[in-house]
Scaffold this motif. Sequence first.
Motif, PDB file in Angstrom:
ATOM      1  N   TYR A   1       0.842  -1.186   0.000  1.00  0.00           N
ATOM      2  CA  TYR A   1       0.000   0.000   0.000  1.00  0.00           C
ATOM      3  C   TYR A   1       0.881   1.241   0.000  1.00  0.00           C
ATOM      4  O   TYR A   1       2.062   1.178   0.337  1.00  0.00           O
TER       5      TYR A   1
ATOM      6  N   GLN B   1      -7.273 -17.412   6.818  1.00  0.00           N
ATOM      7  CA  GLN B   1      -6.651 -17.361   8.140  1.00  0.00           C
ATOM      8  C   GLN B   1      -5.159 -17.115   8.031  1.00  0.00           C
ATOM      9  O   GLN B   1      -4.602 -16.303   8.764  1.00  0.00           O
TER      10      GLN B   1
ATOM     11  N   GLY C   1      -3.638 -15.669   5.596  1.00  0.00           N
ATOM     12  CA  GLY C   1      -3.468 -14.290   5.139  1.00  0.00           C
ATOM     13  C   GLY C   1      -3.599 -13.322   6.302  1.00  0.00           C
ATOM     14  O   GLY C   1      -2.820 -12.380   6.444  1.00  0.00           O
ATOM     15  N   PHE C   2      -4.583 -13.578   7.125  1.00  0.00           N
ATOM     16  CA  PHE C   2      -4.800 -12.758   8.317  1.00  0.00           C
ATOM     17  C   PHE C   2      -3.581 -12.813   9.221  1.00  0.00           C
ATOM     18  O   PHE C   2      -3.099 -11.797   9.726  1.00  0.00           O
ATOM     19  N   GLU C   3      -3.044 -14.019   9.388  1.00  0.00           N
ATOM     20  CA  GLU C   3      -1.895 -14.183  10.278  1.00  0.00           C
ATOM     21  C   GLU C   3      -0.697 -13.381   9.770  1.00  0.00           C
ATOM     22  O   GLU C   3      -0.040 -12.678  10.533  1.00  0.00           O
TER      23      GLU C   3
ATOM     24  N   TYR D   1      -0.733 -10.803   7.849  1.00  0.00           N
ATOM     25  CA  TYR D   1      -1.046  -9.375   7.948  1.00  0.00           C
ATOM     26  C   TYR D   1      -0.858  -8.905   9.387  1.00  0.00           C
ATOM     27  O   TYR D   1      -0.238  -7.875   9.643  1.00  0.00           O
ATOM     28  N   GLN D   2      -1.387  -9.698  10.331  1.00  0.00           N
ATOM     29  CA  GLN D   2      -1.259  -9.320  11.735  1.00  0.00           C
ATOM     30  C   GLN D   2       0.210  -9.349  12.163  1.00  0.00           C
ATOM     31  O   GLN D   2       0.661  -8.465  12.878  1.00  0.00           O
ATOM     32  N   ARG D   3       0.932 -10.359  11.683  1.00  0.00           N
ATOM     33  CA  ARG D   3       2.331 -10.434  12.076  1.00  0.00           C
ATOM     34  C   ARG D   3       3.127  -9.254  11.523  1.00  0.00           C
ATOM     35  O   ARG D   3       4.025  -8.737  12.173  1.00  0.00           O
TER      36      ARG D   3
ATOM     37  N   ILE E   1       2.049  -6.266  11.131  1.00  0.00           N
ATOM     38  CA  ILE E   1       1.758  -5.079  11.932  1.00  0.00           C
ATOM     39  C   ILE E   1       2.413  -5.171  13.299  1.00  0.00           C
ATOM     40  O   ILE E   1       3.033  -4.222  13.759  1.00  0.00           O
ATOM     41  N   THR E   2       2.339  -6.338  13.923  1.00  0.00           N
ATOM     42  CA  THR E   2       2.934  -6.448  15.246  1.00  0.00           C
ATOM     43  C   THR E   2       4.466  -6.452  15.154  1.00  0.00           C
ATOM     44  O   THR E   2       5.129  -5.972  16.053  1.00  0.00           O
TER      45      THR E   2
ATOM     46  N   LEU F   1       5.552  -3.071  15.292  1.00  0.00           N
ATOM     47  CA  LEU F   1       5.355  -2.493  16.620  1.00  0.00           C
ATOM     48  C   LEU F   1       6.384  -2.985  17.625  1.00  0.00           C
ATOM     49  O   LEU F   1       6.845  -2.233  18.465  1.00  0.00           O
ATOM     50  N   TYR F   2       6.667  -4.289  17.561  1.00  0.00           N
ATOM     51  CA  TYR F   2       7.402  -4.896  18.674  1.00  0.00           C
ATOM     52  C   TYR F   2       8.837  -5.300  18.349  1.00  0.00           C
ATOM     53  O   TYR F   2       9.600  -5.594  19.241  1.00  0.00           O
ATOM     54  N   LYS F   3       9.165  -5.385  17.066  1.00  0.00           N
ATOM     55  CA  LYS F   3      10.489  -5.924  16.749  1.00  0.00           C
ATOM     56  C   LYS F   3      11.422  -4.877  16.166  1.00  0.00           C
ATOM     57  O   LYS F   3      10.977  -3.918  15.540  1.00  0.00           O
TER      58      LYS F   3
END
Lengths: 191, 191
Positions: free
Chosen positions: A60, A130, A132-134, A136-138, A140-141, A144-146
């Motif tokens: 994006y 699922q 794909g969702f995983e 995508y979520q990974r 984003i996190t 944030l976290y790494k």
Amino acid sequence: MHQLILNNFAMHIALAPYEQEQALAFFQIKEVKKRTWLLRAGEIDRYIYFVKRGCLRLFYTDKSGEDHIIGFYPENWWTCDIVSFFTAKPAVNAIQALENSEVYYISLPQLEELFQTIPKFERFFRILNQNGFELYQRRITSQLYKTAEERYLEFRKRHPGMEQRIAQKHIASYLGITPAFLSMMRKESGV
Amino acid sequence: MHQLILNNFAMHIALAPYEQEQALAFFQIKEVKKRTWLLRAGEIDRYIYFVKRGCLRLFYTDKSGEDHIIGFYPENWWTCDIVSFFTAKPAVNAIQALENSEVYYISLPQLEELFQTIPKFERFFRILNQNGFELYQRRITSQLYKTAEERYLEFRKRHPGMEQRIAQKHIASYLGITPAFLSMMRKESGV
């Protein structure tokens, strides 16, 4: 000839030979040159893609015009803008070929017919969603976290050999860092 | 008594009366007090929840310890950490009751058995997953592309009356702004 996609189906559902034949008939296949757009942001994503050969990127563009790569999709990967595809709303993301590629693709009407014909595919695409969702979520996190270095090592683990295939600027865009910082990090980690 | 969840099933799949009975038998139901944790970050999410009464929130906590609410789930909404539930990996997100609530819940083994018994539910949960994905993606792109005021109006449209039910700090956390800024925005927009 269709072994890659058939093996991919077999990861989640068991198909009899005649069902494999039936299923393949719902897919089309085409070759796309490097840099071809398979989807532009703002268009409706009409197809789900399975990569037989080559590599796609899903990304994006933010308000300031900068690209953010959500994922790389080489051989044996599926991709689409899931939301746009299933809801027929304008896509947030774009899809582009990073190499000369060969892709299978299926439209939503064809997919609905496939679900009617072989209901097991509901399960297959539920699991793909699922996954794909995983991813995508990974993504984003991870941001944030790494640290950038952790994200870089994660990328190398997920996509061995990919670094040699695609431009450094795309890897940097995936990691959320500048190409200069990527180059520095690679020197420091001795790769 | 189970009309809400049955009507919810009917949004995506047609069930015969005996199938409705069969399906309900796979779900458990319980009351939870306000502030109860249904899931903590780092745990595995064992259940998908459907809210019969009350309201839940799904949120993550960033490195600096700040909460970010992904969504509010009042009556007639489903929620879970989709990735954790389906993969049995530690959850990134947490789920907490914002009001005294009553929830249906189903575990993954029960869900798999439901899929075996009534395969139509593969479709139902595929669509739920897609909707969950859409919400999640919209949350992220809203933060990227929209102003706080646009996000506030979107929230009011999606959840009419919710503002009167839950704490301002939670609405602010959902919008990604401070409670003080939310209060100022509400005064300015005359609500």
